[in-house]
Design an enzyme around this catalytic site. Structure first.
Site, PDB file in Angstrom:
ATOM      1  N   ALA A  77       0.846  -1.205   0.000  1.00 31.83           N
ATOM      2  CA  ALA A  77       0.000   0.000   0.000  1.00 31.83           C
ATOM      3  C   ALA A  77       0.878   1.250   0.000  1.00 31.83           C
ATOM      4  CB  ALA A  77      -0.902  -0.006   1.232  1.00 31.83           C
ATOM      5  N   THR A  78       0.284   2.363  -0.396  1.00 29.62           N
ATOM      6  CA  THR A  78       0.991   3.642  -0.352  1.00 29.62           C
ATOM      7  C   THR A  78       0.081   4.685   0.286  1.00 29.62           C
ATOM      8  OG1 THR A  78       0.141   4.239  -2.532  1.00 29.62           O
ATOM      9  CG2 THR A  78       2.320   3.245  -2.487  1.00 29.62           C
ATOM     10  N   ILE A  79       0.701   5.676   0.915  1.00 31.08           N
ATOM     11  CA  ILE A  79      -0.044   6.893   1.252  1.00 31.08           C
ATOM     12  C   ILE A  79      -0.038   7.704  -0.039  1.00 31.08           C
ATOM     13  CG2 ILE A  79       2.057   7.908   2.311  1.00 31.08           C
ATOM     14  CD1 ILE A  79       0.194   9.701   3.989  1.00 31.08           C
ATOM     15  N   SER A  80      -1.217   8.110  -0.495  1.00 34.06           N
ATOM     16  CA  SER A  80      -1.307   8.835  -1.764  1.00 34.06           C
ATOM     17  C   SER A  80      -0.569  10.172  -1.670  1.00 34.06           C
ATOM     18  CB  SER A  80      -2.768   9.095  -2.126  1.00 34.06           C
ATOM     19  OG  SER A  80      -3.456   7.883  -2.279  1.00 34.06           O
ATOM     20  N   ASP A 110     -10.288  -0.667   5.745  1.00 35.08           N
ATOM     21  CA  ASP A 110      -9.186  -1.288   4.994  1.00 35.08           C
ATOM     22  C   ASP A 110      -9.290  -2.792   5.201  1.00 35.08           C
ATOM     23  OD1 ASP A 110      -6.453   0.192   3.736  1.00 35.08           O
ATOM     24  OD2 ASP A 110      -6.344  -1.989   4.029  1.00 35.08           O
ATOM     25  N   HIS A 111      -8.816  -3.561   4.208  1.00 36.15           N
ATOM     26  CA  HIS A 111      -8.982  -5.017   4.338  1.00 36.15           C
ATOM     27  C   HIS A 111      -7.742  -5.696   4.933  1.00 36.15           C
ATOM     28  CE1 HIS A 111      -7.365  -6.054   0.020  1.00 36.15           C
ATOM     29  NE2 HIS A 111      -6.659  -5.116   0.614  1.00 36.15           N
ATOM     30  N   ASP A 136     -14.001  -5.696   3.594  1.00 32.66           N
ATOM     31  CA  ASP A 136     -13.833  -5.582   2.147  1.00 32.66           C
ATOM     32  C   ASP A 136     -14.588  -4.341   1.669  1.00 32.66           C
ATOM     33  OD1 ASP A 136     -13.751  -5.731  -0.584  1.00 32.66           O
ATOM     34  OD2 ASP A 136     -14.393  -7.823  -0.709  1.00 32.66           O
ATOM     35  N   THR A 144      -8.682  -4.853  -4.205  1.00 36.85           N
ATOM     36  CA  THR A 144      -8.559  -6.288  -4.518  1.00 36.85           C
ATOM     37  C   THR A 144      -9.139  -7.168  -3.426  1.00 36.85           C
ATOM     38  OG1 THR A 144      -6.463  -6.287  -3.362  1.00 36.85           O
ATOM     39  CG2 THR A 144      -6.368  -5.996  -5.759  1.00 36.85           C
TER      40      THR A 144
END
Ligand code: SAH
Length: 223
Positions: free
Chosen positions: A57-60, A110-111, A144, A218
């Site tokens: 994951a990334t911090i935008s 968040d999943h 999800d 996803t």
């Protein structure tokens, strides 16, 4: 314009984004000044670029967070109820919580459980963040996000921070009348931001805005 906005402090970054026209609204400026990006980005916090936060994951980038707020702004009024899907670092969840104060609530979904824990830990680094968690104005949930979070629906605004493979009707169904959804959606090998408006009669209209590059929305990784 994006790269030119980097700063050496949180206020430097925000002021540069204002100067470059990436933040237009005074309330968004104030909200972003109130949330130190260094509490959420593990390195190069004041660069206007995405940063890895683990678990793929990334911090935008800050200009994408600002753009999301600018597009949702009409629905981020004090007292609003907001859903932030793919909450990752928790940064945008906190900025949105600042915008809907007082009495607003934000659910971050968040999943990946370690990212749910990370978002809570990051928010706990500031007195304001701890206050938002303790009052219940913000909560983070493992779920999800493609199914939204029906338990607290309907929402004035829904933000999706990962690219959906399709337009998920569940998310549109969880909007208030009126309400607005900001979501990146894949089309072929490209991704585009869509703003989906539900009007007071429940009529839904999708507008395709511009191309982006987000982490995909996803299945959760097998644990
Ligand atoms: N707004 C976040 C973006 C994080 S990257 C930030 O700026 O920090 C995208 C996030 O979407 C990741 O944390 C990833 O774990 C999450 N994600 C991907 N698919 C998901 C799904 N199906 N449900 C919920 N979260 C999902």
């Amino acid at each position: 314009m994006a790269w030119r906005s980097s700063g050496t402090s949180n206020s430097g970054l925000i002021e540069n984004m204002v100067r470059n026209g990436l933040i237009k609204d005074e309330n968004i400026k104030k909200a972003m000044l109130n949330v130190d990006r260094a509490h959420y980005a593990p390195c190069m916090a004041y660069e206007d670029s995405p940063q890895p936060i683990g678990h793929s994951a990334t911090i935008s980038a800050p200009h994408m967070h600002a753009s999301a707020c600018e597009h949702l702004l009409d629905f981020l009024n004090p007292g609003a109820k907001v859903l932030d899907i793919g909450s990752g670092s928790g940064y945008l969840t906190h900025v949105i919580a600042e915008l809907v104060k007082p009495d607003g609530t934000v659910v971050g979904v968040d999943h990946i459980q370690p990212l749910v824990d990370l978002a809570e830990k990051n928010m706990g680094k500031s007195k304001e963040g701890r206050g938002l968690l303790e009052s219940g104005a913000v909560k983070f949930i493992k779920a999800d996000g493609r199914k939204g979070w029906p338990a607290d629906a309907p929402y004035d605004a829904i933000h999706v921070g990962a690219a959906a493979a399709v337009h998920h009707k569940e998310l549109e169904d969880q909007l208030k009348t009126p309400g607005r959804l900001f979501v990146p959606v894949e089309e072929g090998y490209q991704q585009y931001i869509f703003v989906v408006d539900k009007d007071e009669n429940g009529k839904v209209e999708r507008k395709k805005l511009f191309g982006v590059q987000y982490v995909p929305l996803t299945d959760a990784p097998a644990s």
